[in-house]
Design a protein around this motif. Structure first.
Motif, mmCIF file in Angstrom:
data_model
loop_
_atom_site.group_PDB
_atom_site.id
_atom_site.type_symbol
_atom_site.label_atom_id
_atom_site.label_comp_id
_atom_site.label_asym_id
_atom_site.label_seq_id
_atom_site.Cartn_x
_atom_site.Cartn_y
_atom_site.Cartn_z
ATOM 1 N N GLY A 136 1.023 -1.462 -0.069
ATOM 2 C CA GLY A 136 0.003 -0.246 0.112
ATOM 3 C C GLY A 136 0.940 1.217 0.231
ATOM 4 O O GLY A 136 1.929 1.380 0.834
ATOM 5 N N GLU A 137 0.476 2.221 -0.521
ATOM 6 C CA GLU A 137 1.598 3.410 -0.618
ATOM 7 C C GLU A 137 0.613 4.590 -0.132
ATOM 8 O O GLU A 137 -0.892 5.025 0.426
ATOM 9 N N PRO A 138 1.139 5.506 0.882
ATOM 10 C CA PRO A 138 0.904 6.408 1.595
ATOM 11 C C PRO A 138 -0.354 7.460 1.131
ATOM 12 O O PRO A 138 0.037 7.272 -0.198
ATOM 13 N N VAL A 139 -1.264 8.000 1.268
ATOM 14 C CA VAL A 139 -1.885 9.108 0.799
ATOM 15 C C VAL A 139 -2.828 8.262 0.152
ATOM 16 O O VAL A 139 -3.804 7.647 0.280
ATOM 17 N N PHE A 140 -2.722 8.988 -1.633
ATOM 18 C CA PHE A 140 -3.911 8.534 -2.296
ATOM 19 C C PHE A 140 -3.816 6.599 -2.954
ATOM 20 O O PHE A 140 -5.196 6.134 -2.829
ATOM 21 N N ASP A 141 -3.413 6.039 -2.855
ATOM 22 C CA ASP A 141 -2.856 4.529 -2.934
ATOM 23 C C ASP A 141 -2.557 3.895 -1.701
ATOM 24 O O ASP A 141 -2.120 2.746 -1.739
ATOM 25 N N LYS A 142 -3.623 3.933 -0.539
ATOM 26 C CA LYS A 142 -3.588 3.509 0.619
ATOM 27 C C LYS A 142 -4.104 1.873 0.054
ATOM 28 O O LYS A 142 -4.986 2.017 -0.931
ATOM 29 N N ASP B 4 -6.505 0.378 0.795
ATOM 30 C CA ASP B 4 -7.328 0.403 1.694
ATOM 31 C C ASP B 4 -8.252 0.832 0.437
ATOM 32 O O ASP B 4 -9.509 0.403 -0.105
ATOM 33 N N ALA B 5 -7.330 2.036 -0.184
ATOM 34 C CA ALA B 5 -8.286 3.097 -0.622
ATOM 35 C C ALA B 5 -8.614 1.941 -2.287
ATOM 36 O O ALA B 5 -9.512 1.618 -2.627
ATOM 37 N N SER C 208 -11.835 0.684 -3.953
ATOM 38 C CA SER C 208 -12.243 1.416 -5.740
ATOM 39 C C SER C 208 -12.241 0.055 -6.063
ATOM 40 O O SER C 208 -13.163 -0.241 -6.829
ATOM 41 N N GLY D 96 -3.524 3.150 8.180
ATOM 42 C CA GLY D 96 -2.136 4.254 7.969
ATOM 43 C C GLY D 96 -2.303 3.759 6.423
ATOM 44 O O GLY D 96 -1.807 4.738 5.606
ATOM 45 N N ILE E 50 -1.502 0.499 4.828
ATOM 46 C CA ILE E 50 -0.198 0.130 5.027
ATOM 47 C C ILE E 50 -1.008 -1.153 5.485
ATOM 48 O O ILE E 50 -0.899 -1.047 6.535
#
Lengths: 371, 371, 371, 371
Positions: free
Chosen positions: A226-232, A234-235, A239, A289, A291
């Motif tokens: 997972g990537e911090p901020v928009f590409d979490k 869970d995000a 999606s 967070g 991740i």
């Protein structure tokens, strides 16, 4: 604008309508060297087939996948994998009376407003059939993940009002979940599954339909995806799951309940276990967070009841007239059992993408690759 | 891999940590000709400020936005809009004891596993401060949307166990919602807001924290926004809301309840009204098949309780030792009230992006532009 | 639509105009753990500064970079690196007479047609100043590449009619190229450099301007970078170099000459050398089928002469009138020497991106990372 | 990483190898309502077929396109258009001796280094056959562009040493170019075309191959297409043309010559003509600052000679041995004539994408769409 592609690194593009000659997908970015054949994919498609006549449509969908590219000597070559599934069972005549009216609960009106017209046969791109292509791609993703010790399984936890008790699924291993949900409603509990089948039958009798909840558990995910901020993580899962037609809510871990709990209850404390950091509880559903934290990932998709019901419904048509519409054709009184493998496929696609995306996170890792 | 960008057409990239000199964002793809100044943006940032001391941290965050590019003669030029907010209130010393231990409920462990180390000061990129940049970008998105008659408002519908009754918000107009939620917890009901304030105070006294639910209503959205399949409007909203740190569930329309309802209840029937097709109910929350249907859009984000609490908690440190950690510093016992404008910003960014993405949907529309 | 981002994995977004308060970039996707400080970046910006008054503008551009995020304890954290350069030398008054007329050879007319108006001060986003942000990002890319044994250098091979003889550069090492091109025109030959300086002086006297050719050599690139089909290494380099304002042609290896040669001459044969496969010639410039082959990469960018000249020129204005325009202000009679480091920066950004993109090419490599 | 997708708004993904069952593409983002059938596409594929036996391979490639999705009632629906071309003429046996050796001038070595192995049959994804899929997509792009008055044509301007005189093509209309280049080498001059045919025959006799130059002229492009900075129209065209296998240089307008000219010669002055701003010359090839200026766009692609020649060549094999390789099979002594329509297709795809991308450039235009 183009919207038929999912993923950045492990990237699938689907195409096709239920009433064209075929549908399929192109999967680009799969690493070279993965053993792969149609035999890896077909079982996933078979899980998506209409099952027991008690819970699903009478349509016969014999979805046989053809692998058209990207494989050489039984292994992926690193180039696009094209997969195609022929449509063999379309009955255009059935949809005649839908050509100019908007079915309640369907995307008809939105498509018409967007494009000026629509392929009304079977819902065009908004048809559930499109998900067959995702399932084929998801099977490849799952195969890739298995090479890294990551395994996953989706199953029904609620169907209409029949609901698995809290904690019932979490006490089962992935293998047990697979075994026990081998029933027409994919619910990992024999008795409840039977109750669910009865409740589907009842809904059908009443010319009505049901919704439900599908859960997916993913094990073996290394901490750090997972990537911090928009590409979490869970995000991306959110999606992925919301992109399934009938999904109206998505939950990670304790999700909804967490909103009413307290920090002291909801925080997952850590202890060393067998020399490794471990979480004592998993309210977070394996993601903090955005991740992955190494604990099992738990995602839940809430499906609305199938909009196509046999009762007459009030709606309008393209001429701006109030009408009462009765939908003919063959429809599942509930999509949930067939959507289970779609949920699993979307979770697999998400994880495979983030596994690749994470490759460049550290200079030291990159050096392992090149130096 | 890069994960700090949201949107395809109306695209924002955020940067910055709570303990660096500044944070900000670059907004690329905003159409030329939009009147814009710092005065359009500052009010949104002010809504994100710690409010009444009863519900939030004692930190003083005076987030003043600087517009660094993309504006000429008071209008956007079509080129990137860079916005910066100076960090003025960081206290690095406070975080000393967190350098090598993993706070329960935080992203610390995942970051460490991902990158090999982390900027432990204030959570680095996983800090809630990063959302200030989103709010600035969201303010521009909201301004753009307003030019098309689209308006939106977010507000708290639950804080801990204090919950707005079903239907209470839906009977209020956006203006009324704005007015009535002008209280420290952003809840559009004076009495409940007071109860919520008391319950935050109690949680704080108990060295504990609360979660809650934020709802956003978006009105005036034309039917047709959102792309079939993966870029569905709800998939994008889901991704947008799950990208906010503490969100653990997202719901569209009746979402969760829909899963237990029947098709005959959940389908929104249509009738002609004032010469236009209209929905008689809005269980779908304005989205069908991933495409807006012209009804108000309703999205809900479920926030877990703030993980930073003042009680000692069991955890491990980087040396693989079991420890008991007491977190010092200043923390909000609940993030929900400050997250309200973040939810609104993310919804605005999503809609602005899809409004632009939809421009090329029809040949006939494109001809209006060029011929 | 947003067009200010370059790269997929190692992704830079630039912002800013010459006449705003600042310009800069956000670099997302740089692996964590790279030692980095302003001292790594400033020398690149210094190379872009107007040099000897004989060849460039009298403007004083003291481009000092500020690192605003993404660094902790002297190393990159894996999160966005924001860099800003204050504009200190803008003279808006100079551009007054350009507000409503279209300068020949400039983007003025296109911008006006696109956006309906434009920031005419210094060319707005089409100003060469935008490249300062790229150079800052390119410096980080070059630092990253150096960790993998990849080094690169750009230099002038033609300025107006003064041209380095075929093969003169290829006989020099990268270090020699750097040393010998430390002159006002960045040409790695003292005598020719002096001739070039004289020819710039002459052009200036004649109120005219010159173009030229910049070559970049990249050494140490492992075989295998670049993606088949659309993201070929040369397609990305082509895109990178054509994105520099005045570039009108790009060439890889023998490029132009290759079109007139024969297969038997142009094919690079291979032999084993020191136990490794090696190419006996390098007509291909290090790229075959879009994939690096391990030989040095050679790319060339052809720059048109600076469009801003002091002679009166025929053009039209916004009112649709034929006019004769005389451009005041300060302009370089040739941009090539200052563009040398921009070419190098764009090549570095391209390689860094493809180095990361290649990480997931093989299952066996991915396993090295995770298992 | 995935690299088989071109375009952001009008986005094509190609798949398939020369020796699999089929190849094809998925085109996502085409506006709804465009009349389209196989009859629009087949003529483009026919132009790519091996022509007169004097200049091309003896292979029989009967590329018949199947439209599998995205069309309803003869018009595009706005959803993905899937096109497939069956491979009917593959002879795997021919490639046996290439399985473990690296052909000079081919991508073999790079693919092996990248993926650990490769599909050596016909070059796998680096085969020229992949371009058939691009041509099919390009035909749709050209059809779309024609709705906006944009037309384009590519033709050979050099083949080996036979070169069209400067200015010969520019004096012909697009229709004349099409007519006159209806010869085996696609050169718009009967005599030169015959000379070129002879020179191909000679090269073949000598077991050698030739390169050449293809030019594409695009007319009717409105001023304003292309995005400032990285997505400049020429950066996209450069990327598009360099993505064609054998292209080693790309030139816009006077490109190469411009580098040796002076500003006073190279600037295109403007005058009012028939009430519209017009350029008196077109050295810029229709693009300034990366934005179209309304003048015809001129792009040139330089092709290296076909690497497959029948002469024995020195190379190495996978075992690290020096060998002499003689390539059997059927190969074109020149790819240029067949690549002409590929150049045209890539230019069409680029323009179609930027036409859509430009839709959101101005607030006032967006309002035309929605209000």
């Amino acid at each position: 604008m183009a919207g038929s592609t999912f993923g950045s690194c492990f990237r699938v593009t689907t195409w096709g309508e239920s009433h064209g000659p075929a549908l399929g997908c192109v999967l680009d970015g799969c690493p070279a060297g993965l053993p792969l054949s149609e035999a890896d994919i077909q079982p996933y498609l078979d899980r998506r087939k209409p099952g027991d006549s008690s819970v699903s449509t009478a349509r016969k969908e014999d979805d046989a996948v053809e692998l058209l590219s990207g494989i050489f000597d039984g292994r992926t070559t690193g180039t696009p994998i094209s997969m195609m599934i022929r449509n063999t069972s379309q009955h255009s005549a059935d949809y005649g009376n839908l050509a100019d009216s908007f079915r309640p609960g369907h995307a008809d009106y939105g498509f018409d407003q967007k494009y000026g017209f629509r392929d009304y046969r079977g819902g065009g791109r908004s048809s559930g059939r499109e998900t067959a292509a995702r399932v084929a791609a998801g099977a490849v993703a799952a195969k890739l993940l298995s090479e890294f010790g990551i395994s996953l399984r989706a199953y029904t936890i609620a169907l209409g009002e029949v609901k698995l008790p809290e904690g019932a699924a979490s006490s089962l291993s992935l293998e047990e979940l697979a075994e026990r949900s081998a029933n027409p409603v994919c619910m990992p509990d024999t008795e409840l599954a039977e109750a669910a089948v009865r409740s589907v039958a009842l809904a059908r009798e009443q010319k009505d339909s049901l919704g439900g909840i599908v859960e997916c558990r993913i094990e073996g995910v290394p901490a750090g995806l997972g990537e911090p901020v928009f590409d979490k993580l869970d995000a991306r899962l959110g999606s992925a799951l919301f992109s399934i037609g009938a999904v109206k809510a998505v939950e990670i871990g304790d999700g909804i309940a967490a909103a009413a709990s307290r920090g002291s209850e909801n925080n997952d404390c850590m202890r060393m276990k067998d020399g490794k950091a471990a979480f004592m509880t998993n309210h977070a559903g394996g993601i903090l967070g955005g991740i992955s934290n190494g604990a099992p990932i738990l995602a839940r998709a809430y499906f609305k009841p199938t909009p196509s019901i046999y009762r007459p419904q009030e709606t309008v048509n393209e001429n701006g007239e109030d009408i009462v519409l009765t939908i003919a054709g063959r429809h599942d009184p509930v999509v949930v059992p067939r959507a289970v493998v779609v949920v699993e496929a979307m979770c697999a696609l998400t994880l495979a993408d983030l596994l690749l995306a994470n490759a460049g996170a550290r200079l030291s890792s990159m050096k392992k690759l090149y130096l």
